[in-house]
Scaffold this active site. Structure first.
Site, PDB file in Angstrom:
ATOM      1  CB  SER A 114      -0.962   0.012   1.193  1.00 31.63           C
ATOM      2  OG  SER A 114      -2.057  -0.831   0.940  1.00 31.63           O
ATOM      3  CE  LYS A 117      -4.551   2.046  -0.350  1.00 31.12           C
ATOM      4  NZ  LYS A 117      -3.909   0.736  -0.247  1.00 31.12           N
ATOM      5  CB  SER A 355      -4.332   1.379   4.069  1.00 30.84           C
ATOM      6  OG  SER A 355      -3.437   0.951   3.080  1.00 30.84           O
TER       7      SER A 355
END
Length: 516
Positions: A114, A117, A355
């Protein structure tokens, strides 16, 4: 004197970044709310004109000095025999000068989970600006005094659309005197090209909410929450779906038993029509309700069913079909209502703090929308790559596959993440970017981590976790007053990667406690 000036400058940067992101973040803490709100009228646009983003000065190479205490502290963690069997990239730089304080396998592209991101957030801010808003339009092809023919719902890719918003739309139509929809409810999803699964999602088959489908009109993150409460002993438990709609089939095989234990299983199974929720197991008569969130497989049908239920809840008669279709041209259709989202920065903050994969995929795809053209994944990945190259990255040294970091296909090095962090620190929308990151020991995915003195409330970083990946990249002010940017990527350890979060945290603590 120089150290004091650096420290004062650092404090100013963090004071700017620590302003509240938005009350909307609370929604992700308390769950999906069904309370109605009043939608605002307006066009799909930025709330403010986006200023031209200034050229960020090129990052110059700074002569590296040795910092033996920091090196020993991090090397001690990396000497763990299990980490010796993993791929570990660590890189630390002075966020202002670019001086390298520590580096270990920092140029090896690794799966960042993640942490991707960070790239999605930076790209969206750069392309759209923090004040950009998404609009959802309700329109009709024919209206009389108290009824309309077809109701067109035209989505634009909003990632934070909740059932309470849909209920507010229905209430607005009722306030306009509309009490009947004589035709159909038609969902216009032409803002996004066909296909509900982001790249890479097809490699797994799970009903988990973190693998949500995407769509131009998406409600409640394209997930449904199944809540099971006990009934009478010997009878099935009571099952409720949120948001309410008639699209999802429910098969209830639960049984209420004596006691206070709950052993409930919930599965979401794809069908030709959409999704079937199967609920089984036992729930004690004295047990607390059990709530489980699952993905839905047909966002368009699901959203249409949610709209239809909201319409009926406010007393508007509707007996037609819910179906996908194209709305009439703007000059032909009659606009009934426009819902504007909150500013983009609210969604970015929610995405990074918690997240949220769905939000990440929706945002990245939205960067590729053009006038009258649907957004496609090749275009969206291209937008992110263009941004990375403009930030000084070599296009041949990293790989982008989707916007969330879920599963395989993404590869970025620790040094590249630190370069991105430094670049965004000098970006026009750098304060918004920094403020979107979880704060150690305070909120988001770091609320229960890094609570030690000088780290809690000081370190801001994006987490990332897959079965074989744990990642942590962000900013921290060292004890010597320096603003540091760091990245810690761990791939393919011998056990599940989350087991090595304490090792990651020890490295982060060593960076925060760095004192010249």
């Amino acid at each position: 004197m120089r150290d004091r000036q650096q420290q004062q400058s650092s404090h100013r940067m963090y004071r700017r970044a620590l302003r509240p992101a938005s009350y909307l973040l609370v929604l992700l803490l308390i769950g999906l709310s069904a309370n109605g709100v009043v939608a605002q009228e307006g066009q799909e646009s930025s709330a403010l004109e986006i200023p031209e983003v200034p050229e960020v000065p090129a990052i110059e190479e700074v002569e590296r000095r040795d910092y033996p205490e920091l090196e020993r502290a991090i090397d001690r963690v990396l000497s763990d025999p299990e980490l010796q069997r993993a791929k570990v990239g660590v890189h630390v730089e002075d966020a202002q000068t670019g001086e390298v304080l520590y580096s270990h396998l920092a140029d090896e592209p690794l799966n960042p989970a993640s942490n991707i991101k960070l790239i999605t957030a930076a790209t969206a801010l750069d392309v759209l600006g923090p004040h950009y808003t998404f609009s959802t339009e309700l329109a009709t092809n024919m209206r009389s005094e108290r009824s309309i023919d077809d109701l067109f719902v035209i989505g634009s890719g909003e990632a934070f659309l909740l059932f309470k918003d849909v209920l507010a739309w229905a209430g607005e139509l009722r306030l306009q005197g509309i009490d009947t929809i004589a035709g159909d409810i038609i969902i216009d999803e032409s803002a996004f090209a066909e296909g509900y699964l982001p790249p890479g999602y097809e490699t797994r088959d799970t009903d988990a909410s973190y693998r949500s489908s995407i769509g131009a009109l998406s409600v409640n993150f394209n997930t449904v929450t199944t809540t099971v409460t006990p009934g009478a002993v010997g009878e099935p438990g009571e099952v409720r779906l949120d948001p309410p709609q008639g699209h999802i089939e429910v098969v209830n095989r639960t049984r209420t038993v004596r006691g206070s234990l709950a052993r409930v299983q919930v599965s979401a199974i794809p069908t030709e029509e959409g999704t079937r929720i199967e609920v089984g197991g036992t729930i004690g008569q004295g047990a607390q309700p059990v709530a489980v969130r699952k993905r839905v497989d047909n966002p368009t049908e699901f959203a249409g069913a949610v709209v239809a239920r909201a319409i009926k809840m406010v007393g508007i008669a509707f007996d037609g079909e819910v179906r996908p279709g194209a709305a009439p041209a703007p000059e032909v259709r009659q606009r009934l209502h426009v819902h504007n989202s909150s500013p983009l920065i609210d969604t970015i903050a929610a995405m990074n703090k918690w997240s949220n994969n769905f939000m990440a995929e929706q945002l990245l795809l939205a960067t590729a929308r053009g006038p009258g053209e649907p957004a496609t994944w090749p275009q969206a990945i291209g937008k992110a790559r263009e941004f990375m190259v403009s930030a000084g990255f070599d296009a041949e040294t990293f790989s982008l596959h989707n916007g969330s970091g879920l599963y395989e296909g993404n590869a970025v090095s620790a040094r590249q993440f630190v370069s991105l962090l430094r670049y965004m620190r000098g970006h026009a929308f750098g304060p918004e970017f920094i403020a979107s990151l979880p704060i150690a020991g305070v909120d988001g995915s770091l609320r229960n981590r890094l609570r030690e003195p000088h780290v809690a409330g000081n370190l801001r970083a994006k987490t990332g976790t897959l079965n074989n990946v744990t990642a942590l990249s962000g900013y921290v002010q060292s004890r010597s007053g320096r603003q540091l940017a760091f990245s810690i990527l761990i791939n393919d350890p011998p056990r599940r990667a989350w087991v090595y979060r304490p090792h990651q945290d020890q490295i982060a603590q060593a960076i925060a406690n760095f004192d010249e």
